[in-house]
Write a protein that holds these residues in place. Structure first.
Motif, PDB file in Angstrom:
ATOM      1  N   ARG A 249       0.697  -1.095   0.024  1.00  0.00           N
ATOM      2  CA  ARG A 249      -0.022   0.018   0.012  1.00  0.00           C
ATOM      3  C   ARG A 249       0.937   1.105  -0.117  1.00  0.00           C
ATOM      4  O   ARG A 249       0.645   2.024  -0.777  1.00  0.00           O
ATOM      5  N   ALA A 250       1.996   1.245   0.851  1.00  0.00           N
ATOM      6  CA  ALA A 250       2.766   2.463   0.966  1.00  0.00           C
ATOM      7  C   ALA A 250       3.328   2.567  -0.314  1.00  0.00           C
ATOM      8  O   ALA A 250       3.647   3.686  -0.863  1.00  0.00           O
ATOM      9  N   ALA A 251       3.763   1.504  -1.077  1.00  0.00           N
ATOM     10  CA  ALA A 251       4.498   1.728  -2.357  1.00  0.00           C
ATOM     11  C   ALA A 251       3.380   2.129  -3.381  1.00  0.00           C
ATOM     12  O   ALA A 251       4.160   2.759  -4.168  1.00  0.00           O
ATOM     13  N   VAL A 252       2.451   1.885  -3.671  1.00  0.00           N
ATOM     14  CA  VAL A 252       1.538   2.183  -4.658  1.00  0.00           C
ATOM     15  C   VAL A 252       0.779   3.715  -4.407  1.00  0.00           C
ATOM     16  O   VAL A 252       0.621   4.239  -5.264  1.00  0.00           O
ATOM     17  N   ASP A 253       0.826   3.871  -3.234  1.00  0.00           N
ATOM     18  CA  ASP A 253       0.214   5.445  -2.901  1.00  0.00           C
ATOM     19  C   ASP A 253       0.676   6.340  -3.826  1.00  0.00           C
ATOM     20  O   ASP A 253      -0.047   7.404  -4.153  1.00  0.00           O
ATOM     21  N   PRO A 254       1.824   6.581  -3.779  1.00  0.00           N
ATOM     22  CA  PRO A 254       2.557   7.698  -4.635  1.00  0.00           C
ATOM     23  C   PRO A 254       2.210   7.473  -6.099  1.00  0.00           C
ATOM     24  O   PRO A 254       2.276   8.568  -6.966  1.00  0.00           O
ATOM     25  N   VAL A 255       1.749   6.596  -6.672  1.00  0.00           N
ATOM     26  CA  VAL A 255       1.209   6.070  -8.148  1.00  0.00           C
ATOM     27  C   VAL A 255      -0.046   6.702  -8.292  1.00  0.00           C
ATOM     28  O   VAL A 255      -0.274   7.241  -9.497  1.00  0.00           O
ATOM     29  N   LEU A 256      -0.931   6.690  -7.199  1.00  0.00           N
ATOM     30  CA  LEU A 256      -2.274   7.113  -7.381  1.00  0.00           C
ATOM     31  C   LEU A 256      -2.592   8.850  -8.120  1.00  0.00           C
ATOM     32  O   LEU A 256      -1.810   9.595  -7.588  1.00  0.00           O
ATOM     33  N   THR A 257      -3.657   8.631  -8.944  1.00  0.00           N
ATOM     34  CA  THR A 257      -3.540   9.992  -9.559  1.00  0.00           C
ATOM     35  C   THR A 257      -5.310  10.149  -9.883  1.00  0.00           C
ATOM     36  O   THR A 257      -5.790   9.112 -10.671  1.00  0.00           O
ATOM     37  N   GLY A 258      -6.002  11.013  -9.490  1.00  0.00           N
ATOM     38  CA  GLY A 258      -7.410  11.160  -9.868  1.00  0.00           C
ATOM     39  C   GLY A 258      -8.126  10.162  -9.713  1.00  0.00           C
ATOM     40  O   GLY A 258      -8.221   9.653  -8.606  1.00  0.00           O
ATOM     41  N   GLU A 259      -9.076   9.529 -10.429  1.00  0.00           N
ATOM     42  CA  GLU A 259      -9.851   8.611 -10.586  1.00  0.00           C
ATOM     43  C   GLU A 259      -9.235   7.389 -10.713  1.00  0.00           C
ATOM     44  O   GLU A 259      -9.785   6.307 -10.470  1.00  0.00           O
ATOM     45  N   LEU A 260      -8.056   6.963 -10.789  1.00  0.00           N
ATOM     46  CA  LEU A 260      -7.216   5.813 -10.766  1.00  0.00           C
ATOM     47  C   LEU A 260      -7.139   5.514  -9.549  1.00  0.00           C
ATOM     48  O   LEU A 260      -6.557   6.104  -8.506  1.00  0.00           O
ATOM     49  N   GLY A 261      -7.334   4.061  -9.263  1.00  0.00           N
ATOM     50  CA  GLY A 261      -7.344   3.822  -8.004  1.00  0.00           C
ATOM     51  C   GLY A 261      -6.443   2.303  -7.816  1.00  0.00           C
ATOM     52  O   GLY A 261      -6.544   1.501  -8.758  1.00  0.00           O
TER      53      GLY A 261
END
Length: 297
Positions: free
Chosen positions: A65-77
């Protein structure tokens, strides 16, 4: 022994660059991708990764979760969970109602008939952000409904709009043999017919006071608040002999925080920032059935 984790990416469209970034984040955090599945239903796309993690599932979920959090953007989850949630064990899906199962806030629809919608909506927003005590705010809002004719309830009921994907989500869980429940800070006079129509396993809400075919502006009995929502989750899971690890709770406001924390997977649905931050996963597009893919249903 490695743990198996489930990593679900979703969006109206999933750009290759986003998926590549998620996969890189997962492997960079020590996960080994062993399976990849793509799905689409015409409204949104989903990619599911099954990941081996050399360590405990809880540690793996935290790391990924910590690794993917910075990748999140807008409506992408992207949501990360123990893969056992998508296993064969029977599950309980518990949802909030207003702004989750349905698109509206029922108290605001009722208040519209009293000419108090703007006043009530402001209080509702503050309560859902956690700025006001829910029970006190509910009593204050319901007081504005005093002397409304009982026929208003039927008109509000007819105006309800299910959230996109809500019916599909409920039907999929029920068809697979799982239990589906809703618990609401709204009102049983509105909820009960809808719950029966959807064949829900359990449902609970507040009861509006009525006298001589008029609303009294009061709530009968104890208020269904955040503590009552968590208690409902535990009660119904126990009644169905379902382990809490196999429960999924979905909500959007501060009133849902306790049940989201108690569930095996707590999902924030187009939620207030504090709720998104506290939840295990978030859905940021207006399609409730994204949650099917979290549980492999």
């Amino acid at each position: 022994m490695p743990s198996l984790l489930r990593v679900v990416s979703y969006g109206r469209e999933l750009p290759d660059a986003y998926l590549a970034a998620v996969q890189a984040a997962v492997t960079g955090a020590g996960g080994n991708i062993v399976e990849l599945e793509n799905a689409a239903n015409g409204r949104f796309q989903v990619t599911v990764l099954i990941v081996e993690y050399d360590g405990g599932a809880s540690d793996g979920v935290t790391a990924l979760r910590a690794a993917v959090d910075p990748v999140l953007t807008g409506e992408l989850g992207t949501a990360v969970m123990d893969a056992s949630l998508a296993g064969p064990d029977r599950k309980l899906l518990l949802m909030d109602v207003d702004s989750t199962l349905i698109q509206q806030e029922v108290i605001e629809l009722l208040a519209d008939h009293a000419g108090k919608r703007d006043e009530v909506a402001a209080v509702t927003e503050a309560a859902m952000r956690g700025e006001l005590d829910f029970a006190e705010s509910l009593h204050a809002r319901v007081a504005t409904l005093k002397d409304l004719p009982l026929g208003v309830i039927e008109r509000v009921r007819d105006a309800l709009l299910l959230t996109h994907g809500a019916k599909e989500l409920v039907e999929a869980f029920l068809a697979a043999g799982h239990a589906v429940a809703v618990v609401s800070g709204g009102f049983s006079q509105i909820l009960d017919p809808l719950a029966e129509e959807l064949n829900l396993t359990y449902y609970r809400a507040n009861t509006l006071g009525i006298d001589a075919d008029m609303l009294t502006g009061t709530v009968d009995g104890d208020v269904v608040d955040r503590a009552a929502k968590e208690a409902s989750l535990r009660e119904w899971a126990a009644a169905e002999k379902i382990d809490l690890a196999q429960t999924i709770a979905i909500g959007d406001g501060a009133n849902d925080l306790d049940m989201l924390a108690a569930a095996g997977l707590g999902v924030a649905f187009n939620a207030k920032p504090a709720v998104r931050e506290a939840a295990d996963a978030a859905i940021n597009i207006p399609y409730l059935d994204v949650a099917r893919y979290f549980a492999g249903v």
